[in-house]
Each structure stands twice: as structure tokens, then as C-alpha cells.
Scaffold this motif. Structure first.
Motif, short mmCIF file in Angstrom:
data_model
loop_
_atom_site.label_atom_id
_atom_site.label_comp_id
_atom_site.label_asym_id
_atom_site.label_seq_id
_atom_site.Cartn_x
_atom_site.Cartn_y
_atom_site.Cartn_z
N LYS A 111 0.78 -1.03 0.09
CA LYS A 111 -0.19 -0.04 0.00
C LYS A 111 1.03 1.19 0.12
O LYS A 111 0.44 2.35 -0.56
N LEU A 112 2.05 1.23 0.79
CA LEU A 112 2.85 2.27 0.90
C LEU A 112 3.74 2.58 -0.82
O LEU A 112 3.49 3.85 -1.05
N LEU A 113 3.95 1.48 -1.30
CA LEU A 113 4.54 1.64 -2.75
C LEU A 113 3.25 2.18 -3.79
O LEU A 113 3.36 2.95 -4.36
N GLU A 114 2.10 1.63 -3.68
CA GLU A 114 1.11 2.26 -4.35
C GLU A 114 0.68 3.66 -4.15
O GLU A 114 0.50 4.44 -4.95
N GLU A 115 0.78 4.18 -2.86
CA GLU A 115 0.57 5.69 -2.41
C GLU A 115 1.74 6.33 -3.30
O GLU A 115 1.29 7.39 -3.64
N LEU A 116 2.80 6.04 -2.81
CA LEU A 116 4.03 6.71 -3.45
C LEU A 116 4.07 6.94 -4.98
O LEU A 116 4.34 7.78 -5.69
N ALA A 117 3.35 5.61 -5.79
CA ALA A 117 3.19 5.61 -7.09
C ALA A 117 2.53 6.67 -7.62
O ALA A 117 2.28 7.14 -8.76
N ASN A 118 1.42 7.05 -6.95
CA ASN A 118 0.26 7.90 -7.01
C ASN A 118 0.48 9.29 -6.73
O ASN A 118 -0.29 10.13 -6.93
N LEU A 119 1.46 9.53 -6.11
CA LEU A 119 1.82 11.08 -5.58
C LEU A 119 2.75 12.05 -6.53
O LEU A 119 4.01 11.04 -7.05
N ASP A 120 2.56 13.01 -6.72
CA ASP A 120 3.63 14.08 -7.09
C ASP A 120 4.79 14.27 -5.94
O ASP A 120 4.77 14.59 -5.18
N GLY A 121 5.85 13.97 -6.64
CA GLY A 121 7.16 14.03 -5.71
C GLY A 121 7.32 15.33 -5.14
O GLY A 121 8.02 15.49 -4.02
N LEU A 122 7.22 16.63 -6.06
CA LEU A 122 7.28 18.05 -5.45
C LEU A 122 6.17 18.38 -4.51
O LEU A 122 6.41 18.76 -3.34
N ASN A 140 3.19 16.59 -3.27
CA ASN A 140 2.77 15.50 -2.34
C ASN A 140 1.06 15.42 -2.62
O ASN A 140 0.24 14.90 -1.81
N VAL A 141 0.73 15.99 -3.76
CA VAL A 141 -0.60 15.68 -4.28
C VAL A 141 -0.86 14.70 -4.99
O VAL A 141 0.39 14.13 -5.59
N ASP A 142 -1.90 14.24 -5.75
CA ASP A 142 -1.93 13.15 -6.48
C ASP A 142 -1.33 13.60 -7.88
O ASP A 142 -1.19 14.88 -8.20
N ASN A 143 -0.69 12.54 -8.44
CA ASN A 143 -0.08 13.01 -9.93
C ASN A 143 -0.96 12.59 -10.89
O ASN A 143 -2.04 12.24 -10.76
N ARG A 180 -0.63 22.83 -0.76
CA ARG A 180 -1.10 22.81 0.57
C ARG A 180 -2.48 23.66 0.67
O ARG A 180 -3.33 22.92 1.52
N THR A 181 -2.57 24.90 0.09
CA THR A 181 -3.59 25.53 0.32
C THR A 181 -4.86 25.02 -0.43
O THR A 181 -5.92 25.04 0.13
N MET A 182 -4.61 24.60 -1.62
CA MET A 182 -5.77 23.77 -2.32
C MET A 182 -6.22 22.65 -1.70
O MET A 182 -7.38 22.50 -1.38
N ARG A 183 -5.32 21.98 -1.01
CA ARG A 183 -5.77 20.68 -0.19
C ARG A 183 -6.64 21.17 0.97
O ARG A 183 -7.76 20.48 1.40
N SER A 184 -6.34 22.40 1.67
CA SER A 184 -6.96 22.79 2.68
C SER A 184 -8.35 23.03 2.44
O SER A 184 -9.15 23.35 3.31
N GLN A 185 -8.60 23.59 1.21
CA GLN A 185 -9.91 24.29 0.76
C GLN A 185 -10.95 23.17 0.40
O GLN A 185 -12.20 23.42 0.06
N ILE A 186 -10.59 21.94 0.41
CA ILE A 186 -11.39 20.78 -0.06
C ILE A 186 -11.73 19.92 1.10
O ILE A 186 -10.81 19.45 1.58
N LYS A 187 -12.93 19.38 1.52
CA LYS A 187 -13.05 18.92 2.76
C LYS A 187 -13.60 17.37 2.63
O LYS A 187 -13.62 16.55 3.59
N VAL A 238 -7.36 16.79 -5.45
CA VAL A 238 -6.47 17.63 -5.95
C VAL A 238 -5.12 16.94 -6.69
O VAL A 238 -4.56 16.12 -5.96
N ALA A 239 -4.66 17.19 -7.75
CA ALA A 239 -4.01 16.57 -8.61
C ALA A 239 -2.80 17.54 -9.42
O ALA A 239 -3.62 18.62 -9.85
N ARG A 240 -1.57 17.42 -9.31
CA ARG A 240 -0.68 18.19 -10.30
C ARG A 240 -0.84 17.51 -11.74
O ARG A 240 -0.50 16.42 -11.89
N TYR A 241 -1.30 18.46 -12.81
CA TYR A 241 -1.50 17.98 -13.90
C TYR A 241 -0.15 18.14 -14.76
O TYR A 241 -0.05 17.47 -15.84
N GLY A 242 0.67 18.99 -14.40
CA GLY A 242 1.92 19.25 -15.15
C GLY A 242 2.45 20.54 -14.89
O GLY A 242 1.55 21.57 -14.85
#
Length: 305
Positions: free
Chosen positions: A133-144, A146-149, A202-209, A215-219
Motif C-alpha cells: 500500500k505504501l508503494l501504491e501511494e508513492l506511485a500515485n503522488l507527485d514528488g514535489l 505530495n498531491v496526486d499525480n 497545501r492551500t488547495m488541499r485545505s480548501q476541499i473537505k 487535488v492533482a498536479r497536472y503538469g
């Protein structure tokens, strides 16, 4: 005493028609895991769907559906096919064990139970579950940020499109672009730009409940916000609050043509998904709205009409 709060504990579903066996296994495991019990195949499938356990201990010989049939049903469902299943049975021939493994079982524990052996084997399986599960989470995160990739976004969008289509609920999506980010990078350096992207994320994530909102980084400096079961009015309200929250960070941007502080432009769309269209339709509509927001002066929210 439990080693972790109940809501954080890994979950094990024990499926056995014998009360004594369920109690014995529960006594062995409940100190370290959250234990869920089922006494037949029908209950097992229902509780797997409701609780999404990390591991299933499944008896083979049961009234009604036997363990093999339950296993086939679980492996044929995309929502449950990855949950590891360990057979527990008095059937201990090589043929019985082989049949279970061929159908997709992870392991085989024979009755009568030896407490130390059961505990050790289950602990090993649960460690592997945690690592996977940790590997799956890391594979789905944007490295810079920490939101979804983008990969994770595309998976979530496809799932939410199909869910909204089944439930006939609106699906909203917004694309957010950091205004004049190239100029920010050019004058404050890429380190400063990276820091800003992390602050914005971080601010974007704080605004969704809600847990389903994503929230994902698209590029580059572009992000996507996915809002299932959200009307246009509610989605616009959330995005306007997000835009204001980023302005309120008061990050100086002396090279912006829009204002003294870092700002964002947001374009969105709301669709009632249908079979005639696909998720790319929603992305394209939001992208067109973002284009309009940028060309109407930036630092604003524009929604597809």
C-alpha cells in the motif's frame, strides 16, 4: 492493549461457520488488528464490500457458498480482487492447497490452529500488505507537491465518471494555473518556484473537505481539482474560496502583470456524465474555461456555460 488506534488498525476478516474457530482466531489477532467476523459466504462478500479489509481468512467448507466460490467472486470484482485471501481449513492435502492457490489464494493455514504459527504467518502477510500500500501511494503522488499525480488523477476521473453516470449525479472538475509562473521562476529561481508550488498545493488541499474530492498536479504549474457529486454552483463557490485563499498567502510576485501577489486562474466545468461522452469531455471543457479566465485578465474563476 492495542498497538494502534482502532481507526488506524489494519483490518482482518475471519470467515468460518464454526463459532469456536472464529473466536479462537479473533483472540489470537485482535490485540494487533481490527477483527471482523462472518459465518458464511454471503456475509463474507457483504462485509468485504462494506469494510474493505486488508486480509481475509477464509474457511473452505461452509454451508451455502464454499470458500472456493467466495474466492472466485472476490477475485472477479475489481474492488476486491487485490485483497489477499488466506485459506483456513482442515482439508490439508496437496491437491486442496494447490486448488486454492490456483484460484488466487495467498496462503493456506491448516486446522487445528497453532497459535504461534498463525500469528507469525499473519503478521508477515500484514507487513507485506503495508509495504504494497505504501508503494501504491508513492506511485500515485507527485514528488514535489505530495498531491496526486496525473496518473492517479486519470484513474480517479475514470472511476468517478462511471460512478456519476450510474448514480445520475453531477461531476465537476476545475483546472488551476499559477499566474505568470514563468516570470516567477525566472526572477526568484527554480527553488523559489518549487516552494511556491508546494504552498499552493497545501492551500488547495485545505480548501476541499470531502474524502472523495481530489487535488492533482497536472503538469508544471497546472493543477486539477475533481469534485464528485457537486453542482456547478457549489463547485464555483469552492473554487472562488480557493482562489482567495491563495491570494491571502500574500506571496510577493513583483513581476506579475496581474497584481503584487501570486495569484491563480481557474476554469471549470460541470457535467452529468452519459454514455455518449467520456471523461476527456470534462477535461476539455475545463481547459477551455481556464483559457478564457487567463485571457480575461487572470486571477478569476470562469465556468463552462
Amino acid at each position: 492493549m492495542s498497538s494502534a488506534p482502532l481507526e488506524r488498525q489494519q483490518k482482518i476478516l475471519i470467515v468460518d461457520d464454526e463459532l469456536l474457530n472464529r473466536k479462537l482466531l479473533a483472540d489470537i489477532l485482535r490485540e494487533d488488528y481490527r477483527v471482523i467476523l462472518a459465518k458464511n459466504g454471503e456475509q463474507a462478500v457483504d462485509k468485504v464490500n462494506r469494510h474493505q479489509p486488508d486480509l481475509i481468512l477464509l474457511d473452505i467448507i461452509m454451508p451455502g457458498e464454499n470458500g472456493y466460490q467466495v474466492l472466485v467472486a472476490l477475485k472477479s470484482n475489481p474492488q476486491t480482487q487485490d485483497i489477499p485471501v488466506v485459506f483456513i481449513s482442515a482439508l490439508d492435502t496437496d491437491r486442496d492447497e494447490e486448488k486454492g492457490l490456483v484460484l488466487g489464494a495467498t496462503d493456506y493455514i491448516s486446522k487445528p490452529f497453532r497459535k504461534s504459527l498463525v500469528k507469525a504467518r499473519i503478521d508477515n502477510h500484514m507487513r507485506m500488505v503495508s509495504q504494497r500500500k505504501l508503494l501504491e501511494e508513492l506511485a500515485n503522488l507527485d514528488g514535489l507537491t505530495n498531491v496526486d499525480n496525473r496518473r492517479c488523477l486519470e484513474q480517479n476521473l475514470d472511476e468517478e465518471w462511471r460512478r456519476s453516470q450510474r448514480n445520475q449525479q453531477p461531476l465537476s472538475l476545475a483546472m488551476l494555473d499559477v499566474d505568470h509562473f514563468k516570470q516567477f521562476n525566472d526572477h526568484y529561481g527554480h527553488g523559489g518556484g518549487d516552494k511556491v508550488l508546494r504552498q499552493v498545493a497545501r492551500t488547495m488541499r485545505s480548501q476541499i473537505k470531502r474524502p472523495g474530492d481530489k487535488v492533482a498536479r497536472y503538469g508544471g504549474e497546472e493543477f486539477v481539482i475533481l469534485l464528485p457529486e457537486t453542482t456547478q454552483q457549489d463547485a464555483e463557490y469552492i473554487m472562488e474560496n480557493m482562489r482567495k485563499a491563495i491570494i491571502d498567502l500574500k506571496i510577493p510576485h513583483g513581476y506579475s502583470e496581474t497584481g503584487p501577489y501570486l495569484s491563480v486562474s481557474i476554469g471549470g466545468a460541470t457535467i452529468l456524465p452519459s454514455e455518449r461522452e467520456g471523461p476527456v469531455t470534462l477535461l476539455n471543457k475545463a481547459d477551455a474555461s481556464l483559457y478564457r479566465a487567463k485571457h480575461q485578465g487572470r486571477n478569476r474563476v470562469i465556468w463552462d456555460q
